[in-house]
Design an enzyme around this catalytic site. Structure first.
Site, PDB file in Angstrom:
ATOM      1  CE1 TYR A 144      28.493  10.054  42.805  1.00 40.16           C
ATOM      2  CE2 TYR A 144      29.621  11.879  41.728  1.00 40.16           C
ATOM      3  CZ  TYR A 144      29.045  11.315  42.860  1.00 40.16           C
ATOM      4  OH  TYR A 144      29.033  12.026  44.038  1.00 40.16           O
ATOM      5  CG  ASP A 239      25.708  14.546  34.942  1.00 34.45           C
ATOM      6  OD1 ASP A 239      26.328  15.632  34.863  1.00 34.45           O
ATOM      7  OD2 ASP A 239      25.707  13.830  35.957  1.00 34.45           O
ATOM      8  CE  LYS A 267      33.656  16.591  38.781  1.00 32.23           C
ATOM      9  NZ  LYS A 267      32.637  15.580  38.613  1.00 32.23           N
TER      10      LYS A 267
HETATM   11  C1  LIG Z   1      31.401  15.308  39.568  1.00 32.37           C
HETATM   12  C2  LIG Z   1      30.111  14.900  38.955  1.00 32.37           C
HETATM   13  C3  LIG Z   1      28.866  15.172  39.555  1.00 32.37           C
HETATM   14  C4  LIG Z   1      28.769  15.778  40.930  1.00 32.37           C
HETATM   15  O1  LIG Z   1      29.291  17.050  40.995  1.00 32.37           O
HETATM   16  P1  LIG Z   1      29.703  17.647  42.433  1.00 32.37           P
HETATM   17  O2  LIG Z   1      30.132  19.038  42.121  1.00 32.37           O
HETATM   18  O3  LIG Z   1      30.774  16.766  42.960  1.00 32.37           O
HETATM   19  O4  LIG Z   1      28.479  17.608  43.284  1.00 32.37           O
HETATM   20  C5  LIG Z   1      27.721  14.862  38.854  1.00 32.37           C
HETATM   21  N1  LIG Z   1      27.773  14.306  37.640  1.00 32.37           N
HETATM   22  C6  LIG Z   1      28.937  14.016  37.027  1.00 32.37           C
HETATM   23  C7  LIG Z   1      28.933  13.435  35.657  1.00 32.37           C
HETATM   24  C8  LIG Z   1      30.146  14.287  37.675  1.00 32.37           C
HETATM   25  O5  LIG Z   1      31.295  13.964  37.077  1.00 32.37           O
END
Ligand SMILES: *Cc1c(COP(=O)(O)O)cnc(C)c1O
Length: 433
Positions: A144, A239, A267
């Site tokens: 994701y 990511d 995060k």
């Molecule tokens: C949470 C997450 C996102 C999105 O971040 P948001 O702050 O919710 O927009 C993107 N990539 C990864 C790997 C994530 O865990």
């Protein structure tokens, strides 16, 4: 367990928000029942609107590696607020947070702050396309990357597919350049590069995939990504919105000793406030506006209050042995649960890396791609989840979500939680086996 106040608040929130929430998983759709409204967090505990207390393993979906209401973070937020909340002009706080990160992360020379993980990844992809002059991007089924259009895709049938949209409202034209591959599959990777290599701007991966269960990859596989990108002039994007500052200060890049071209953060980086970031070496970041011609901007980017929270958090993470302690604690907790699973011979495993853990509801000794997760067995999670709630343990409300251990979970909290989780597992297998 009594939750009439939460139930009433949810009835009200449904009259304001789609599904009653401002982000879908919060609605408890995959576990059933009424979502709990939280009113307070302290250390590893959270309290709902009916004064029920829980040991929290959701930790706001990962950001709270220092637990709730951490004194140093609270102090730095209050200090920043004293001087105003936003200027739309450069502030010292941006420099301070950037310095801490760049000086202590081996693979970053320049960084740009944004306000969410979604924004970080979306911008990183634009940067990769701008830098390479190519359009196609590669992503993996089971990873994701936030909710931007080009990334809301799932795999079609076949090893290498142009994805199909997983959301209404995403035009086909937007995802025409998104290739989707299965994780942990060298054959698919080789086929993809053989066919599209010269058109691929970037390969985007969660190096520790933790949004669809915990689908741990091998270092060898991640290295293969690195070498294929090098051979074909594509950029490798890690990511690290979850894994960054979580599996070690330098995230998965540091853990696996692999140097990606671009890294995205979110995060943890904001200490619980909305911050995202992407970073890379100088030449790549020089493409970003106003130095280069890849446009990216933000009214509240680098917000001084959020930067201060981030700085306080990052300062704590740089304390000697922070990550060693996190991992040791988590390993002990996971071992206690694993011991129970083995003793009772349950067809069920628990996986962990750093301070992330996941209950797999499957007997497979290793799960590295999303096809290996049995959605049918995941139904058992519902019963487990509600049992744990009744007994004071809060997990993210879906079996596909991982759990997070914070620095504020004491050994005693973890022992208590492990005992409740073991009983929860007995509870779900009572009449299954
Ligand atoms: C949470 C997450 C996102 C999105 O971040 P948001 O702050 O919710 O927009 C993107 N990539 C990864 C790997 C994530 O865990």
């Amino acid at each position: 367990m009594n939750t009439p106040n939460s139930a009433q608040l949810f009835e009200e929130s449904k009259t304001y928000f789609p599904g009653g929430v401002n982000s879908p998983v919060r609605a408890f759709r995959s576990v059933g029942g009424t979502p709990l409204f939280m009113v307070k967090g302290d250390g590893c505990h959270i309290f709902d609107a009916d004064h029920n207390k829980y040991i929290d393993f959701c930790c706001s979906w990962g950001p709270l590696i220092l637990g709730h209401n951490h004194p140093a973070i609270k102090k730095s937020i209050v200090e920043a607020v004293e001087n105003g909340t936003s200027f739309g002009a450069p502030t010292i706080q941006e420099n301070q947070l950037a310095k801490l990160i760049i000086e202590n992360h081996p693979y970053l020379e320049r960084i740009r702050f944004v306000s969410s993980g979604t924004e970080a990844v979306m911008s990183a992809i634009r940067l990769a396309r701008g830098f390479t002059g190519r359009d196609k991007i590669v992503k993996f089924e089971g990873c994701y990357h936030g909710h931007s259009d080009a990334l809301l895709v799932k795999a079609g049938s076949g090893l290498v597919t142009f994805g199909q949209s997983s959301s209404a409202g995403v035009p086909k034209s937007v995802i025409n350049d998104t290739l989707v591959l299965p994780l942990d599959n060298l054959e698919a990777l080789a086929a993809c590069f053989a066919e599209h290599g010269k058109d691929i701007a970037c390969v985007l991966i969660e190096p520790v995939p933790a949004n669809n269960g915990l689908l741990l990859q091998t270092r060898r596989y991640l290295q293969k990504l690195r070498s294929l990108c090098d051979e074909h002039g594509a950029l490798l994007i890690f990511d690290e919105v979850i894994s960054g500052f979580r599996v070690g200060f330098a995230g998965a890049a540091g853990l696996y000793r692999i140097n990606p071209d671009i890294i995205t953060f979110g995060k943890i980086i904001g200490g619980g406030l909305p911050v995202g970031a992407y970073g890379a070496r100088k030449e790549i970041m020089a493409c970003i506006s106003p130095e280069g011609d890849v446009y990216q901007a933000g009214t509240l980017s680098g917000n001084p209050v959020a930067m201060s929270a981030g700085r306080a958090a990052i300062t704590e993470l740089l304390m000697p042995n922070f990550y060693r302690k996190q991992t040791q604690k988590t390993v002990k907790f996971v071992r206690a649960i694993r011991k129970h699973l083995v003793e009772k011979n349950y067809p069920f495993k628990i996986f962990s890396i750093g301070s992330i853990f996941w209950l797999s509801f499957s007997d497979l000794p290793r799960i590295s791609n999303s096809d290996q997760i049995s959605s049918e067995k995941m139904q058992l999670f519902k019963r487990m989840f509600h049992y744990l709630l009744r007994n004071g343990v809060y997990l993210g409300p879906s079996g596909y979500e991982v759990g997070f251990v914070s620095s504020q979970h004491s050994e005693a909290d973890l022992e208590q939680a492990a005992a409740i989780i073991c009983k929860g597992i007995d509870h779900i297998f009572e009449d299954v086996i």
